[in-house]
Design a protein around this motif. Structure first.
Motif, short mmCIF file in Angstrom:
data_model
loop_
_atom_site.label_atom_id
_atom_site.label_comp_id
_atom_site.label_asym_id
_atom_site.label_seq_id
_atom_site.Cartn_x
_atom_site.Cartn_y
_atom_site.Cartn_z
N ALA A 158 0.84 -1.18 0.00
CA ALA A 158 0.00 0.00 0.00
C ALA A 158 0.87 1.23 0.00
CB ALA A 158 -0.91 0.01 1.23
N THR A 159 0.30 2.33 -0.42
CA THR A 159 0.96 3.61 -0.38
C THR A 159 0.08 4.56 0.41
OG1 THR A 159 1.96 3.19 -2.52
CG2 THR A 159 1.95 5.46 -1.78
N ALA A 160 0.69 5.40 1.19
CA ALA A 160 -0.06 6.32 2.04
C ALA A 160 -0.80 7.35 1.21
CB ALA A 160 0.89 7.01 3.00
N ALA A 161 -1.80 7.94 1.82
CA ALA A 161 -2.59 9.00 1.21
C ALA A 161 -1.73 10.24 1.04
CB ALA A 161 -3.80 9.30 2.08
N PRO A 162 -2.15 11.17 0.20
CA PRO A 162 -1.37 12.38 -0.01
C PRO A 162 -1.11 13.12 1.30
CG PRO A 162 -3.22 12.26 -1.55
CD PRO A 162 -3.36 11.13 -0.58
N ALA A 163 0.02 13.80 1.34
CA ALA A 163 0.42 14.49 2.57
C ALA A 163 -0.36 15.78 2.80
CB ALA A 163 1.91 14.79 2.52
N ASP A 164 -1.22 16.20 1.87
CA ASP A 164 -1.93 17.45 2.03
C ASP A 164 -3.29 17.28 2.70
OD1 ASP A 164 -3.11 16.16 -0.08
OD2 ASP A 164 -3.32 17.95 -1.31
N ALA A 165 -3.43 16.23 3.50
CA ALA A 165 -4.70 16.01 4.20
C ALA A 165 -4.99 17.21 5.08
CB ALA A 165 -4.62 14.74 5.05
N SER A 166 -6.23 17.61 5.14
CA SER A 166 -6.59 18.80 5.91
C SER A 166 -6.35 18.58 7.39
CB SER A 166 -8.05 19.16 5.62
OG SER A 166 -8.87 18.85 6.71
N ALA A 167 -6.05 19.68 8.08
CA ALA A 167 -5.77 19.59 9.51
C ALA A 167 -7.00 19.12 10.28
CB ALA A 167 -5.30 20.94 10.03
N ALA A 168 -8.18 19.42 9.78
CA ALA A 168 -9.40 19.02 10.48
C ALA A 168 -9.68 17.54 10.31
CB ALA A 168 -10.59 19.83 9.97
N SER A 169 -9.17 16.94 9.27
CA SER A 169 -9.41 15.53 8.99
C SER A 169 -8.10 14.77 9.21
CB SER A 169 -9.88 15.37 7.55
OG SER A 169 -10.04 14.02 7.25
N ARG A 170 -8.13 13.80 10.10
CA ARG A 170 -6.93 13.03 10.39
C ARG A 170 -7.04 11.65 9.75
NH1 ARG A 170 -7.76 14.89 16.03
NH2 ARG A 170 -6.47 16.73 16.24
N GLN A 171 -5.97 11.25 9.07
CA GLN A 171 -5.92 9.93 8.46
C GLN A 171 -4.76 9.15 9.08
OE1 GLN A 171 -5.66 10.80 4.24
NE2 GLN A 171 -7.85 10.37 4.04
N TYR A 172 -5.06 7.88 9.36
CA TYR A 172 -4.06 7.01 9.97
C TYR A 172 -3.92 5.73 9.18
CZ TYR A 172 -4.55 10.12 13.95
OH TYR A 172 -4.57 11.23 14.74
N CYS A 173 -2.67 5.32 9.00
CA CYS A 173 -2.36 3.99 8.47
C CYS A 173 -2.43 3.07 9.68
CB CYS A 173 -0.96 4.00 7.87
SG CYS A 173 -0.36 2.37 7.37
N THR A 174 -3.26 2.02 9.61
CA THR A 174 -3.46 1.16 10.78
C THR A 174 -2.76 -0.19 10.59
OG1 THR A 174 -5.55 0.28 9.95
CG2 THR A 174 -5.66 2.27 11.33
N ILE B 289 -0.81 5.25 12.69
CA ILE B 289 0.24 6.27 12.58
C ILE B 289 -0.19 7.25 11.51
CG2 ILE B 289 1.63 4.97 10.92
CD1 ILE B 289 4.11 5.91 12.55
N ASP B 290 0.01 8.52 11.76
CA ASP B 290 -0.40 9.57 10.83
C ASP B 290 0.14 9.26 9.44
OD1 ASP B 290 -0.49 12.08 9.35
OD2 ASP B 290 -0.88 13.06 11.27
N VAL B 291 -0.73 9.30 8.43
CA VAL B 291 -0.29 8.95 7.07
C VAL B 291 0.78 9.89 6.55
CG1 VAL B 291 -2.41 7.77 6.40
CG2 VAL B 291 -2.17 10.21 5.93
N ARG B 292 0.86 11.08 7.10
CA ARG B 292 1.90 12.02 6.65
C ARG B 292 3.28 11.53 7.04
NH1 ARG B 292 -0.92 17.18 9.18
NH2 ARG B 292 -1.08 15.59 10.78
N SER B 293 3.38 10.60 7.99
CA SER B 293 4.67 10.02 8.40
C SER B 293 5.00 8.76 7.62
CB SER B 293 4.65 9.67 9.89
OG SER B 293 4.45 10.81 10.67
N VAL B 294 4.01 8.19 6.92
CA VAL B 294 4.20 6.89 6.25
C VAL B 294 4.59 7.11 4.80
CG1 VAL B 294 3.10 4.72 5.61
CG2 VAL B 294 2.53 5.80 7.79
N GLN B 295 5.69 6.47 4.42
CA GLN B 295 6.14 6.53 3.03
C GLN B 295 5.49 5.43 2.20
OE1 GLN B 295 10.41 7.09 2.52
NE2 GLN B 295 10.39 5.59 0.85
#
Length: 165
Positions: free
Chosen positions: A6-22, A32-38
């Protein structure tokens, strides 16, 4: 050659919406926050690192880049996997380095919307609280929000010899 899971979602996720790779490690459900996942990869062959902390399983070659693989079970002092288990790699950015967190299984990327991260319960063991930024109550489970920098820091872990056999 490895196949990407898998590949993480784009790093420009809005601050109000949090996405996590589980993912799961030792029966615990982490995010873990998708912005940290490569990326997320299947099992990779490793070279052992003599005299490394026990949490360091070895080094992997990620398309020419040498990446330290940290066994999350060892890092969190959870029951260890057997040597024949082929753990999955969650490749994360931590302090301007790339690190692989070895996990048992991968979940989905979830969007928690505006859900509030609750403080880490004091009932969790200290070695787990040290890497958790908080918890999220989901409809079916409790998500332990893992800090990439905290999980990748093995400087304070037991220095018994590591490396997978």
């Amino acid at each position: 050659m490895s196949e990407s899971v898998a590949t993480a979602a784009p790093a420009d996720a809005s601050a109000a919406s949090r996405q996590y790779c589980t993912f799961w490690a030792g029966g615990l459900y982490f995010g873990i926050d998708v912005r940290s996942v490569q990326e997320v990869l299947r099992y990779q062959l490793m070279s052992s690192v003599p005299r490394a902390p026990k949490a360091v399983s070895g080094l992997i070659n990620l398309r020419g880049q040498i990446v330290t693989a940290i066994d999350l079970r060892h890092r969190l002092d959870l029951p260890v996997s057997s040597p024949e288990d082929q753990l999955l790699n969650v490749i994360v950015s931590s302090r301007n380095e790339v690190v692989s967190l070895l996990v048992d299984d991968i979940g989905d990327v979830i969007d928690t919307g505006n859900a509030t991260i609750e403080p880490t319960p004091a009932t969790l063991p200290a070695h787990i609280r040290d890497v958790i930024e908080g918890v999220l109550a989901l409809p079916d489970e409790i998500l332990l929000v893992l800090g990439a920098d905290l999980a990748a820091d093995v400087s304070s872990t037991n220095r018994t010899p590591g490396g997978r056999s």
